[in-house]
Design a protein around this motif. Structure first.
Motif, PDB file in Angstrom:
ATOM      1  N   LEU A  19       0.833  -1.194   0.000  1.00 53.25           N
ATOM      2  CA  LEU A  19       0.000   0.000   0.000  1.00 53.25           C
ATOM      3  C   LEU A  19       0.871   1.249   0.000  1.00 53.25           C
ATOM      4  CD1 LEU A  19      -2.912   1.122   0.192  1.00 53.25           C
ATOM      5  CD2 LEU A  19      -2.609   1.117   2.664  1.00 53.25           C
ATOM      6  N   ASP A  20       1.906   1.258   0.820  1.00 55.13           N
ATOM      7  CA  ASP A  20       2.876   2.352   0.844  1.00 55.13           C
ATOM      8  C   ASP A  20       4.213   1.752   1.246  1.00 55.13           C
ATOM      9  OD1 ASP A  20       4.526   4.559   1.671  1.00 55.13           O
ATOM     10  OD2 ASP A  20       2.723   5.776   1.866  1.00 55.13           O
ATOM     11  N   GLU A  21       5.191   1.832   0.378  1.00 57.54           N
ATOM     12  CA  GLU A  21       6.508   1.236   0.638  1.00 57.54           C
ATOM     13  C   GLU A  21       7.224   1.898   1.818  1.00 57.54           C
ATOM     14  OE1 GLU A  21       8.097  -1.344  -0.807  1.00 57.54           O
ATOM     15  OE2 GLU A  21       6.544  -1.767  -2.284  1.00 57.54           O
ATOM     16  N   GLU A  22       6.972   3.180   2.047  1.00 59.52           N
ATOM     17  CA  GLU A  22       7.743   3.913   3.047  1.00 59.52           C
ATOM     18  C   GLU A  22       7.015   4.114   4.369  1.00 59.52           C
ATOM     19  OE1 GLU A  22       9.180   7.521   1.309  1.00 59.52           O
ATOM     20  OE2 GLU A  22       9.972   6.468  -0.435  1.00 59.52           O
ATOM     21  N   THR A  23       5.693   4.135   4.348  1.00 64.54           N
ATOM     22  CA  THR A  23       4.930   4.419   5.557  1.00 64.54           C
ATOM     23  C   THR A  23       4.311   3.143   6.106  1.00 64.54           C
ATOM     24  OG1 THR A  23       4.402   6.606   4.679  1.00 64.54           O
ATOM     25  CG2 THR A  23       3.073   5.819   6.524  1.00 64.54           C
ATOM     26  N   TRP A  24       4.490   2.937   7.387  1.00 65.48           N
ATOM     27  CA  TRP A  24       3.869   1.827   8.099  1.00 65.48           C
ATOM     28  C   TRP A  24       3.084   2.432   9.259  1.00 65.48           C
ATOM     29  CZ3 TRP A  24       4.947  -3.604   7.291  1.00 65.48           C
ATOM     30  CH2 TRP A  24       5.708  -3.835   6.157  1.00 65.48           C
ATOM     31  N   TRP A  25       1.956   1.811   9.643  1.00 66.39           N
ATOM     32  CA  TRP A  25       1.068   2.362  10.654  1.00 66.39           C
ATOM     33  C   TRP A  25       1.041   1.461  11.878  1.00 66.39           C
ATOM     34  CZ3 TRP A  25       0.353   2.058   5.463  1.00 66.39           C
ATOM     35  CH2 TRP A  25       0.221   3.269   4.776  1.00 66.39           C
ATOM     36  N   ASP A  26       0.816   2.065  13.039  1.00 60.79           N
ATOM     37  CA  ASP A  26       0.773   1.272  14.267  1.00 60.79           C
ATOM     38  C   ASP A  26      -0.646   0.891  14.671  1.00 60.79           C
ATOM     39  OD1 ASP A  26      -0.126   3.727  15.121  1.00 60.79           O
ATOM     40  OD2 ASP A  26       1.342   3.965  16.720  1.00 60.79           O
ATOM     41  N   ASP A  27      -1.625   1.243  13.865  1.00 61.07           N
ATOM     42  CA  ASP A  27      -3.030   0.928  14.144  1.00 61.07           C
ATOM     43  C   ASP A  27      -3.595   0.129  12.972  1.00 61.07           C
ATOM     44  OD1 ASP A  27      -5.837   0.956  14.348  1.00 61.07           O
ATOM     45  OD2 ASP A  27      -5.848   2.911  15.313  1.00 61.07           O
ATOM     46  N   ARG A  28      -3.935  -1.117  13.228  1.00 57.73           N
ATOM     47  CA  ARG A  28      -4.423  -2.010  12.161  1.00 57.73           C
ATOM     48  C   ARG A  28      -5.685  -1.469  11.498  1.00 57.73           C
ATOM     49  NH1 ARG A  28      -4.525  -8.340  12.027  1.00 57.73           N
ATOM     50  NH2 ARG A  28      -5.880  -8.643  10.236  1.00 57.73           N
ATOM     51  N   GLU A  29      -6.654  -1.018  12.293  1.00 54.42           N
ATOM     52  CA  GLU A  29      -7.908  -0.517  11.723  1.00 54.42           C
ATOM     53  C   GLU A  29      -7.701   0.745  10.900  1.00 54.42           C
ATOM     54  OE1 GLU A  29      -9.499  -0.735  15.478  1.00 54.42           O
ATOM     55  OE2 GLU A  29      -9.505  -2.906  15.218  1.00 54.42           O
ATOM     56  N   ALA A  30      -6.821   1.610  11.343  1.00 51.92           N
ATOM     57  CA  ALA A  30      -6.524   2.823  10.578  1.00 51.92           C
ATOM     58  C   ALA A  30      -5.881   2.459   9.248  1.00 51.92           C
ATOM     59  CB  ALA A  30      -5.607   3.741  11.383  1.00 51.92           C
ATOM     60  N   THR A  31      -5.039   1.459   9.265  1.00 50.57           N
ATOM     61  CA  THR A  31      -4.404   1.001   8.026  1.00 50.57           C
ATOM     62  C   THR A  31      -5.462   0.486   7.054  1.00 50.57           C
ATOM     63  OG1 THR A  31      -2.469   0.366   9.316  1.00 50.57           O
ATOM     64  CG2 THR A  31      -2.608  -0.489   7.070  1.00 50.57           C
ATOM     65  N   GLU A  32      -6.372  -0.347   7.535  1.00 51.70           N
ATOM     66  CA  GLU A  32      -7.443  -0.892   6.684  1.00 51.70           C
ATOM     67  C   GLU A  32      -8.334   0.220   6.133  1.00 51.70           C
ATOM     68  OE1 GLU A  32      -8.435  -4.107   5.832  1.00 51.70           O
ATOM     69  OE2 GLU A  32      -7.060  -5.302   7.037  1.00 51.70           O
ATOM     70  N   SER A  33      -8.513   1.302   6.889  1.00 49.31           N
ATOM     71  CA  SER A  33      -9.397   2.380   6.432  1.00 49.31           C
ATOM     72  C   SER A  33      -8.813   3.143   5.246  1.00 49.31           C
ATOM     73  CB  SER A  33      -9.693   3.344   7.580  1.00 49.31           C
ATOM     74  OG  SER A  33      -8.550   4.096   7.903  1.00 49.31           O
ATOM     75  N   LEU A  34      -7.522   3.001   4.987  1.00 49.68           N
ATOM     76  CA  LEU A  34      -6.883   3.687   3.866  1.00 49.68           C
ATOM     77  C   LEU A  34      -7.129   3.002   2.523  1.00 49.68           C
ATOM     78  CD1 LEU A  34      -3.452   4.396   5.551  1.00 49.68           C
ATOM     79  CD2 LEU A  34      -5.264   6.047   5.076  1.00 49.68           C
ATOM     80  N   ILE A  35      -7.650   1.789   2.545  1.00 48.00           N
ATOM     81  CA  ILE A  35      -7.809   1.007   1.319  1.00 48.00           C
ATOM     82  C   ILE A  35      -8.633   1.756   0.276  1.00 48.00           C
ATOM     83  CG2 ILE A  35      -8.862  -1.084   0.367  1.00 48.00           C
ATOM     84  CD1 ILE A  35      -8.004  -2.497   2.946  1.00 48.00           C
ATOM     85  N   ASP A  36      -9.803   2.250   0.649  1.00 45.58           N
ATOM     86  CA  ASP A  36     -10.665   2.937  -0.320  1.00 45.58           C
ATOM     87  C   ASP A  36     -10.033   4.219  -0.846  1.00 45.58           C
ATOM     88  OD1 ASP A  36     -12.651   1.004  -0.250  1.00 45.58           O
ATOM     89  OD2 ASP A  36     -13.694   1.967   1.412  1.00 45.58           O
ATOM     90  N   GLU A  37      -9.347   4.953   0.027  1.00 42.40           N
ATOM     91  CA  GLU A  37      -8.703   6.195  -0.391  1.00 42.40           C
ATOM     92  C   GLU A  37      -7.632   5.949  -1.447  1.00 42.40           C
ATOM     93  OE1 GLU A  37      -7.193   8.523   2.855  1.00 42.40           O
ATOM     94  OE2 GLU A  37      -8.877   7.926   4.126  1.00 42.40           O
ATOM     95  N   CYS A  38      -7.030   4.775  -1.429  1.00 40.42           N
ATOM     96  CA  CYS A  38      -5.930   4.448  -2.342  1.00 40.42           C
ATOM     97  C   CYS A  38      -6.394   3.625  -3.542  1.00 40.42           C
ATOM     98  CB  CYS A  38      -4.852   3.695  -1.577  1.00 40.42           C
ATOM     99  SG  CYS A  38      -4.105   4.683  -0.275  1.00 40.42           S
ATOM    100  N   ASN A  39      -7.712   3.447  -3.690  1.00 37.56           N
ATOM    101  CA  ASN A  39      -8.295   2.684  -4.800  1.00 37.56           C
ATOM    102  C   ASN A  39      -7.908   1.209  -4.749  1.00 37.56           C
ATOM    103  OD1 ASN A  39     -10.102   2.661  -6.937  1.00 37.56           O
ATOM    104  ND2 ASN A  39      -8.502   2.915  -8.453  1.00 37.56           N
ATOM    105  N   TRP A  40      -7.682   0.694  -3.565  1.00 36.41           N
ATOM    106  CA  TRP A  40      -7.477  -0.728  -3.353  1.00 36.41           C
ATOM    107  C   TRP A  40      -8.821  -1.342  -2.991  1.00 36.41           C
ATOM    108  CZ3 TRP A  40      -2.672  -3.464  -1.462  1.00 36.41           C
ATOM    109  CH2 TRP A  40      -1.516  -2.878  -1.968  1.00 36.41           C
ATOM    110  N   LYS A  41      -8.915  -2.667  -3.032  1.00 31.12           N
ATOM    111  CA  LYS A  41     -10.131  -3.372  -2.642  1.00 31.12           C
ATOM    112  C   LYS A  41      -9.792  -4.457  -1.636  1.00 31.12           C
ATOM    113  CE  LYS A  41     -13.249  -1.548  -5.393  1.00 31.12           C
ATOM    114  NZ  LYS A  41     -14.290  -0.718  -4.846  1.00 31.12           N
ATOM    115  N   LYS A  42     -10.624  -4.586  -0.608  1.00 32.37           N
ATOM    116  CA  LYS A  42     -10.578  -5.741   0.286  1.00 32.37           C
ATOM    117  C   LYS A  42     -11.771  -6.599  -0.097  1.00 32.37           C
ATOM    118  CE  LYS A  42     -10.418  -7.512   4.893  1.00 32.37           C
ATOM    119  NZ  LYS A  42     -10.484  -7.260   6.320  1.00 32.37           N
ATOM    120  N   LEU A  43     -11.502  -7.769  -0.602  1.00 33.34           N
ATOM    121  CA  LEU A  43     -12.538  -8.668  -1.097  1.00 33.34           C
ATOM    122  C   LEU A  43     -12.361 -10.005  -0.402  1.00 33.34           C
ATOM    123  CD1 LEU A  43     -12.067  -7.669  -4.821  1.00 33.34           C
ATOM    124  CD2 LEU A  43     -13.921  -6.923  -3.317  1.00 33.34           C
ATOM    125  N   GLY A  44     -13.371 -10.390   0.378  1.00 34.38           N
ATOM    126  CA  GLY A  44     -13.211 -11.562   1.223  1.00 34.38           C
ATOM    127  C   GLY A  44     -12.096 -11.268   2.210  1.00 34.38           C
TER     128      GLY A  44
END
Length: 77
Positions: A19-44
């Motif tokens: 999702l981002d090669e340089e940035t890592w997050w310490d909150d799992r839910e916050a990381t998952e919330s970025l998916i739509d903003e980056c045009n990624w999809k979580k499917l299943g």
């Protein structure tokens, strides 16, 4: 003092892109919330980067690994 802390990122289950090669997050839910903003999809339980999915003529989501999905993330068999 040495301290251990977990960080999260998301890897595309098809091509392995991050999702981002340089940035890592310490909150799992916050990381998952970025998916739509980056045009990624979580499917299943899988994640797909913007290069590994598209919409077909019936408006279904199709991933490059050959799967088809509804907008709700349900796989069409």
């Amino acid at each position: 003092m040495l301290r251990k802390q977990e960080f999260y990122n998301i890897e595309c289950d098809h091509c392995g892109a991050m999702l981002d090669e340089e940035t890592w997050w310490d909150d799992r839910e916050a990381t998952e919330s970025l998916i739509d903003e980056c045009n990624w999809k979580k499917l299943g339980d899988r994640h797909y980067c913007e290069d590994c999915w598209y919409r077909d003529d019936d408006d279904n989501i199709v991933t490059k690994d050959g799967r088809r999905w509804t907008d709700d993330g349900e796989e069409i068999k």
